[in-house]
Design an enzyme around this catalytic site. Structure first.
Site, PDB file in Angstrom:
ATOM      1  N   HIS A 140       0.806  -1.228   0.000  1.00  0.00           N
ATOM      2  CA  HIS A 140       0.000   0.000   0.000  1.00  0.00           C
ATOM      3  C   HIS A 140       0.842   1.283   0.000  1.00  0.00           C
ATOM      4  O   HIS A 140       0.590   2.208   0.786  1.00  0.00           O
ATOM      5  CB  HIS A 140      -0.958   0.019   1.198  1.00  0.00           C
ATOM      6  CG  HIS A 140      -1.951  -1.113   1.215  1.00  0.00           C
ATOM      7  ND1 HIS A 140      -2.482  -1.668   0.080  1.00  0.00           N
ATOM      8  CD2 HIS A 140      -2.520  -1.802   2.261  1.00  0.00           C
ATOM      9  CE1 HIS A 140      -3.329  -2.641   0.416  1.00  0.00           C
ATOM     10  NE2 HIS A 140      -3.366  -2.745   1.725  1.00  0.00           N
ATOM     11  N   HIS A 211      -9.650   1.394   0.795  1.00  0.00           N
ATOM     12  CA  HIS A 211      -9.403   0.272   1.698  1.00  0.00           C
ATOM     13  C   HIS A 211     -10.398   0.243   2.864  1.00  0.00           C
ATOM     14  O   HIS A 211     -10.016  -0.031   4.003  1.00  0.00           O
ATOM     15  CB  HIS A 211      -7.960   0.360   2.215  1.00  0.00           C
ATOM     16  CG  HIS A 211      -7.439  -0.910   2.792  1.00  0.00           C
ATOM     17  ND1 HIS A 211      -7.908  -1.444   3.971  1.00  0.00           N
ATOM     18  CD2 HIS A 211      -6.503  -1.764   2.351  1.00  0.00           C
ATOM     19  CE1 HIS A 211      -7.265  -2.567   4.232  1.00  0.00           C
ATOM     20  NE2 HIS A 211      -6.403  -2.788   3.256  1.00  0.00           N
ATOM     21  N   GLU A 349     -11.449  -4.655  -2.434  1.00  0.00           N
ATOM     22  CA  GLU A 349     -10.728  -3.510  -2.988  1.00  0.00           C
ATOM     23  C   GLU A 349     -10.598  -3.676  -4.500  1.00  0.00           C
ATOM     24  O   GLU A 349      -9.760  -4.443  -4.972  1.00  0.00           O
ATOM     25  CB  GLU A 349      -9.339  -3.432  -2.355  1.00  0.00           C
ATOM     26  CG  GLU A 349      -9.354  -3.416  -0.835  1.00  0.00           C
ATOM     27  CD  GLU A 349      -8.048  -3.947  -0.245  1.00  0.00           C
ATOM     28  OE1 GLU A 349      -6.975  -3.419  -0.572  1.00  0.00           O
ATOM     29  OE2 GLU A 349      -8.098  -4.905   0.546  1.00  0.00           O
TER      30      GLU A 349
HETATM   31  C1  BGC Z   1      -4.063  -6.751   2.311  1.00  0.00           C
HETATM   32  C2  BGC Z   1      -3.822  -7.477   3.611  1.00  0.00           C
HETATM   33  C3  BGC Z   1      -3.384  -6.466   4.631  1.00  0.00           C
HETATM   34  C4  BGC Z   1      -4.444  -5.427   4.749  1.00  0.00           C
HETATM   35  C5  BGC Z   1      -4.037  -4.368   5.702  1.00  0.00           C
HETATM   36  C6  BGC Z   1      -5.119  -5.733   2.522  1.00  0.00           C
HETATM   37  O1  BGC Z   1      -5.333  -5.011   1.341  1.00  0.00           O
HETATM   38  O2  BGC Z   1      -4.430  -7.635   1.291  1.00  0.00           O
HETATM   39  O3  BGC Z   1      -2.819  -8.435   3.473  1.00  0.00           O
HETATM   40  O4  BGC Z   1      -3.150  -7.064   5.874  1.00  0.00           O
HETATM   41  O5  BGC Z   1      -4.663  -4.833   3.498  1.00  0.00           O
HETATM   42  O6  BGC Z   1      -5.118  -3.645   6.094  1.00  0.00           O
END
Ligand code: BGC
Length: 384
Positions: A140, A211, A349
């Site tokens: 991210h 998210h 997402e």
């Molecule tokens: C990921 C997870 C991660 C999470 C964190 C998701 O988009 O796929 O692996 O732990 O984000 O909030």
């Protein structure tokens, strides 16, 4: 209550401002749903004001947003009894979002959402190194991706708000001054549309998504394992033990990843399956049927079994990451005083495939100067 809405709407018409929420009523609190107070929410973070914005329609939908990470703070829709239900997990105060342990509640993630293997990628002759903030990988956008940026609210109307932020060249290792815009619009029939736009002055990579952690029975109302999910995806991208796709597009048929017909999230989540072991549950990208060329493909339909609230997601993206809240561990206190217990939220997402910059067979995530990145997703709420 009605008077407050009318007052906000007429002020908004005059000044072209969204209603900043400051009202607190008992009517809206029949469920565990919390009406947010913008005065209590607002704080200064890194010398800038982080505040709360509210969008509403006449059919009972309220969306609370903040300029910190261009986040969704709360999303109220009526349940099958007409009671406003907050289906997005979040916090009552801006400062609570400034938590490096749990930074992604409701936020925009970018400039590249999801994982990049070993924190590196190449464009032409140039190899770039990114912060490895998730084991050996980048997740991210790194430690200080756009989730901790204070975006500018550039256009504010009662029904839509645009947040803008330019990630400076080389910040978190990404090339280019990447100018991003995210617009949240509330449409009739309880739809929330998110439009994403970006351009750059150096070739770079981009993959923006939201998210939000959802619980369609209401924030803090327990496990999401009995939610009924359908994904319009015949394939998914299996991962290695660090959750990087192997490059294969595997058929979901006959596996726990088959959500082509509606089933509960919990039905197969404990099955003996290496992929589920790697994710500690579902934490995988599904390859959406249909292509990017088609406008707004139906990606997912999910229902809260107690509330009757259904969320349909439509997107122009080729994939959707389904994460079943496997790393949630009572680390933070949510708006209604409950904690973020194991699997009490899920994320869906819409996005490009994880690690696309390193996977030649995946859709391209490159963005060149002169090009405009443009994509949108719609979250449509109804009851049954
Ligand atoms: C990921 C997870 C991660 C999470 C964190 C998701 O988009 O796929 O692996 O732990 O984000 O909030």
């Amino acid at each position: 209550m009605k008077r407050n809405i009318l007052l906000c709407l007429s002020l908004a018409a005059v000044w072209n401002f969204a209603c900043q929420s400051g009202h607190n009523t008992t009517q809206e609190q029949k469920s565990d749903t919390v009406t947010l107070d913008s005065t209590a929410f607002t704080s200064d973070i890194n010398g800038k004001t982080v505040t709360l914005y509210t969008l509403k329609n006449e059919q009972g939908m309220t969306v609370y947003l903040t300029n910190f990470g261009a986040r969704i703070v709360g999303l109220h829709v009526p349940n099958k009894e007409g009671i406003p239900t907050d289906v997005v997990l979040g916090f009552t105060k801006a400062s609570a979002y400034h938590n490096p342990e749990e930074p992604y509640f409701g936020t925009i993630v970018g400039p590249f959402g999801n994982r990049i293997a070993k924190g590196t990628f190449s464009l032409g002759e140039n190899t770039y190194k990114l912060p490895q903030n998730n084991g050996v990988n980048t997740l991210h956008g790194g430690f200080e991706g756009v989730h901790f940026a204070i975006w500018e609210a550039t256009t504010i109307t009662p029904r839509a708000i645009t947040f803008a932020y330019t990630l400076p060249d080389e910040k978190e290792g990404f090339p280019g001054n990447i100018a991003m815009e995210v617009t949240y619009s509330i449409l009739p029939d309880n739809k929330l549309q998110i439009d994403y736009k970006a351009h750059t002055d150096k070739e770079t990579i981009i993959n923006l998504t939201n998210h939000a952690y959802f619980n369609l029975n209401g924030e803090g109302s327990g496990t999401i394992l009995n939610h009924e999910l359908q994904l319009f995806a015949d394939h998914y991208t299996p991962v290695d033990s660090t959750l990087i796709p192997t490059g294969e597009l595997a058929s979901v048929q006959g596996s726990p990843f088959d959500f082509t017909a509606t089933k509960t999230i919990g039905q197969d989540i404990e099955a003996e399956n290496t992929q589920l072991q790697y994710g500690k549950g579902y934490d995988h990208n599904f390859v959406l049927n249909g292509t990017r060329l088609n406008d707004l493909n139906h990606a997912a339909r999910i229902k809260g079994e107690q509330s009757g609230i259904i969320m349909d997601i439509f997107t122009q993206e080729p994939g959707i990451q389904f994460y079943s809240g496997n790393f949630m561990a009572d680390k933070v206190t949510l708006k209604n005083g409950k904690t973020d217990s194991f699997r009490t939220g899920f994320c869906l997402e819409p996005q490009n495939f994880p690690d696309a910059p390193n996977q030649p067979n995946f859709p391209s995530s490159r963005l060149k100067p002169g090009e405009i990145y443009k994509t949108k997703s719609v979250y449509a709420f109804s009851v049954q």
